[in-house]
Design an enzyme around this catalytic site. Structure first.
Site, short mmCIF file in Angstrom:
data_model
loop_
_atom_site.label_atom_id
_atom_site.label_comp_id
_atom_site.label_asym_id
_atom_site.label_seq_id
_atom_site.Cartn_x
_atom_site.Cartn_y
_atom_site.Cartn_z
N ALA A 153 0.96 -1.33 0.12
CA ALA A 153 0.00 0.30 -0.02
C ALA A 153 0.85 1.29 0.03
O ALA A 153 0.49 2.16 -0.67
CB ALA A 153 -0.83 0.00 1.22
N TYR A 154 1.77 1.18 0.76
CA TYR A 154 2.83 2.44 0.68
C TYR A 154 3.53 2.78 -0.41
O TYR A 154 3.54 3.85 -1.01
CB TYR A 154 3.90 2.16 1.75
N ALA A 155 4.00 1.74 -1.19
CA ALA A 155 4.52 1.59 -2.43
C ALA A 155 3.71 2.15 -3.43
O ALA A 155 4.04 2.78 -4.40
CB ALA A 155 4.98 0.47 -2.91
#
Length: 245
Positions: A153-155
């Site tokens: 999700a961060y990427a």
């Protein structure tokens, strides 16, 4: 008011590990700086006091990066104090990690609100206000290329930052303003070090050909390059990771 020959930078997330290193580096290059904070006003005020005590020029500006009214006010305050803005460095962001299968969707929404909407809101203000000869510098991550588990999700949020950065660079045609993003690799900030044991850090250090983890000062050097002499680098993602990807 500061002499109009002084270059001015607004740094979001300026009290964080990388944000503070970027702030200190640009001050050494002679910039007047607006030190942005989201919640910790005392830390921002301490940063400003330290800069002023050393002979630099700084103010603190606050607000949620995803709130357009708050960010318009932060830009207004910077322009009122220093006469204009030449460089925007958008280090503000949050990182919440979990496998895609189990990630809490509220965490997804929180992270994307700050990382995607926040970057968009601040970039929008910068696109309207940065003076000719200036630079907009966003922040991505080398994890967009490394595919580390739990970082999905961060990427994804940072992939969106890369996309809007590259598009904005083309939209700024004719304005003599560069738009780039810095994509750090593993960097020794409190946020990154939290929850990692010595073995995990050793493995990450060995992954890079330079055989160490980056420092906030390493990343600040890349920002200073894009903020200053790198006028022919535009519409790029600069990977600052020691060769890990």
């Amino acid at each position: 008011m500061t002499d109009t020959t002084t270059r001015v930078a607004l740094i979001t997330g300026a009290t964080g590990g990388i944000g503070r290193a970027v702030t200190d580096r640009l001050v050494r290059d002679g910039f007047a700086v607006a030190v942005h904070y989201a919640g910790n006003k005392a830390k921002a005020d301490e940063t400003v006091e330290a800069i002023r005590a050393a002979g630099g020029k700084a103010i603190a500006v606050g607000g949620d990066v995803a709130d357009e009214a708050a960010m318009a006010a932060a830009f207004d305050a910077t322009e009122a104090e220093f006469g204009g803005i030449d460089v925007l460095v958008n280090t503000a962001g949050i990182m919440l990690l979990a496998p895609i299968a189990t990630l809490n969707l509220d965490d997804l929404d929180r992270m994307h609100r700050t990382n995607i909407r926040g970057t968009f809101v601040v970039s929008q203000q910068a696109a309207r206000r940065i003076r000719r000869g200036g630079a907009i510098i966003n922040f991505s991550t080398s994890v967009t290329r490394l595919q580390f588990p739990t970082y999905g999700a961060y990427a994804a949020s940072k992939g969106a930052v890369e996309a809007m950065t590259l598009v904005l660079a083309r939209e700024m045609r004719g304005k003599d303003i560069t738009v780039n993003a810095v994509a750090p690799g593993p960097t020794a900030t409190p946020l990154f070090l939290e929850g990692k044991d010595e073995a995990a850090l050793d493995n990450l250090a060995k992954a890079a050909p330079l055989e160490r983890i980056g420092t906030p000062e390493d990343i600040a050097e890349a920002v200073a390059f894009l903020a200053g002499p790198a006028r022919w680098i535009n519409g790029q993602i600069l990977f600052a990771n020691g060769g890990i990807a």
